[in-house]
Design an enzyme around this catalytic site. Structure first.
Site, mmCIF file in Angstrom:
data_model
loop_
_atom_site.group_PDB
_atom_site.id
_atom_site.type_symbol
_atom_site.label_atom_id
_atom_site.label_comp_id
_atom_site.label_asym_id
_atom_site.label_seq_id
_atom_site.Cartn_x
_atom_site.Cartn_y
_atom_site.Cartn_z
ATOM 1 N N GLY A 111 25.174 -1.007 -68.510
ATOM 2 C CA GLY A 111 25.612 0.210 -67.842
ATOM 3 C C GLY A 111 27.042 0.538 -68.235
ATOM 4 O O GLY A 111 27.634 -0.132 -69.081
ATOM 5 N N SER A 112 27.587 1.587 -67.615
ATOM 6 C CA SER A 112 28.947 2.012 -67.924
ATOM 7 C C SER A 112 29.951 1.127 -67.195
ATOM 8 O O SER A 112 29.571 0.220 -66.452
ATOM 9 C CB SER A 112 29.139 3.464 -67.466
ATOM 10 O OG SER A 112 29.096 3.527 -66.052
ATOM 11 N N PHE B 59 32.475 0.248 -64.277
ATOM 12 C CA PHE B 59 32.415 0.468 -62.823
ATOM 13 C C PHE B 59 30.981 0.629 -62.301
ATOM 14 O O PHE B 59 30.764 1.199 -61.241
ATOM 15 C CB PHE B 59 33.240 1.697 -62.407
ATOM 16 C CG PHE B 59 34.617 1.717 -62.991
ATOM 17 C CD1 PHE B 59 35.611 0.900 -62.471
ATOM 18 C CD2 PHE B 59 34.926 2.527 -64.069
ATOM 19 C CE1 PHE B 59 36.883 0.913 -63.013
ATOM 20 C CE2 PHE B 59 36.195 2.533 -64.625
ATOM 21 C CZ PHE B 59 37.181 1.727 -64.084
ATOM 22 N N THR C 294 29.038 -6.878 -63.623
ATOM 23 C CA THR C 294 29.500 -8.255 -63.395
ATOM 24 C C THR C 294 29.113 -8.731 -61.999
ATOM 25 O O THR C 294 28.742 -9.890 -61.824
ATOM 26 C CB THR C 294 31.024 -8.347 -63.611
ATOM 27 O OG1 THR C 294 31.319 -7.942 -64.947
ATOM 28 C CG2 THR C 294 31.511 -9.774 -63.419
ATOM 29 N N GLU D 254 30.484 -9.426 -70.608
ATOM 30 C CA GLU D 254 31.169 -8.625 -71.632
ATOM 31 C C GLU D 254 30.529 -8.832 -73.000
ATOM 32 O O GLU D 254 31.209 -8.975 -74.029
ATOM 33 C CB GLU D 254 32.667 -8.972 -71.674
ATOM 34 C CG GLU D 254 33.398 -8.731 -70.369
ATOM 35 C CD GLU D 254 33.546 -7.252 -70.005
ATOM 36 O OE1 GLU D 254 33.267 -6.394 -70.870
ATOM 37 O OE2 GLU D 254 33.909 -6.958 -68.861
ATOM 38 N N ALA D 255 29.213 -8.836 -73.011
ATOM 39 C CA ALA D 255 28.466 -9.165 -74.225
ATOM 40 C C ALA D 255 28.747 -8.188 -75.364
ATOM 41 O O ALA D 255 28.604 -8.542 -76.536
ATOM 42 C CB ALA D 255 26.969 -9.188 -73.919
ATOM 43 N N GLN D 256 29.184 -6.961 -75.028
ATOM 44 C CA GLN D 256 29.418 -5.964 -76.092
ATOM 45 C C GLN D 256 30.521 -6.380 -77.046
ATOM 46 O O GLN D 256 30.582 -5.907 -78.173
ATOM 47 C CB GLN D 256 29.750 -4.593 -75.463
ATOM 48 C CG GLN D 256 31.145 -4.464 -74.872
ATOM 49 C CD GLN D 256 31.282 -5.037 -73.471
ATOM 50 O OE1 GLN D 256 30.317 -5.488 -72.891
ATOM 51 N NE2 GLN D 256 32.495 -5.011 -72.923
#
Ligand code: ZN
Length: 190
Positions: A23-24, A26, A30, A96-98
Site C-alpha cells: 500500500g501507500s 501511512f 507496518t 520496507e521490502a521495496q
C-alpha cells in the site's frame, strides 16, 4: 475479502507460504506486519524480522511504524543475507521490502519452500506511481496479497498514492512524514 490468517498458519505448518502486505505510505502496512508477527509470537512460533539498511526510519535495530509500535528487527545489507540468518525459524517478517534488491523474490521462495511462513510488507508504488523495486515480483509469487489504503488528505477517499510535496528526484528521501502525503487517484493527478 477478509484475510484468513488461520488458514495460512495451518498452511505454514505444512509447506510454508508468502504473504504480502502493500500500500501507500501511512496505510498501516507496518502495523499490520507487527500484528501478524505478534500473533505468531503468542502462538510460540519462532520469528525473525528483517529490514534493509537503506531504510532511513531505522532506529536502534527496531521496526518502527508511524504509530510508534515497534518490534526488534535485524538490518541487513542485501536480500540474500536473510537466508543466512533465517535458520531454525517458523516465521520471517520483512519490512520496507521495496528497498531490497531483486534477489528478494527468490529469497522469499527459498524460505517458503523450506516450510517458513514469510510475511513481507512494503510500498507497492514509488512517489511517481511506478511499481517499486521487487514488490511486483513478490505480488506475483505470494499466496496472499493484502493491499491497504491510507486516507486522502485532500478529500477523505481511500488513498493509493504517496504524493511527494518537495521536488526531489531521489527515490529515498529523509523525513518522510513531512515530505509526503497520501492522495487518491483524482487528487494525485490534479
Ligand atoms: Zn482525494
Amino acid at each position: 475479502m477478509v484475510f484468513n490468517e488461520e488458514i495460512f498458519k495451518r498452511k505454514s505448518e505444512l509447506g510454508g507460504s508468502i504473504e504480502l502486505i502493500c500500500g501507500s505510505m501511512f496505510s498501516g502496512k507496518t502495523e499490520e506486519l507487527i500484528r501478524r508477527l505478534n500473533r505468531a509470537r503468542i502462538a510460540k512460533l519462532k520469528i525473525e524480522i528483517f529490514s534493509p539498511k537503506a531504510d532511513t526510519r531505522f532506529v536502534e535495530d527496531a521496526l518502527v511504524s508511524h504509530n510508534a509500535n515497534s518490534i526488534p528487527s535485524t538490518p541487513v545489507d542485501n536480500a540474500s543475507a536473510i537466508l543466512l540468518l533465517s535458520s531454525d525459524v517458523h516465521v520471517v517478517g520483512i519490512d520496507e521490502a521495496q528497498f531490497f534488491d531483486d534477489e528478494l523474490p527468490d529469497v522469499c521462495n527459498v524460505l517458503a519452500n523450506k516450510g517458513i511462513r514469510v510475511i513481507v510488507a512494503g510500498l507497492d508504488m514509488d512517489f511517481k506511481g511506478r511499481p517499486f523495486g521487487p514488490m511486483p515480483a513478490i505480488m506475483a509469487i505470494a499466496e496472499s496479497v493484502t493491499k491497504l489504503h491510507a486516507v486522502c488528505v485532500r478529500c477523505g477517499n481511500p488513498a493509493l498514492y504517496s504524493y511527494r510535496l518537495v521536488p526531489d528526484e531521489a527515490k529515498i528521501l529523509l523525513g518522510e512524514q513531512e515530505s509526503y502525503e497520501p492522495r487518491c487517484r483524482i487528487c494525485y493527478h490534479s
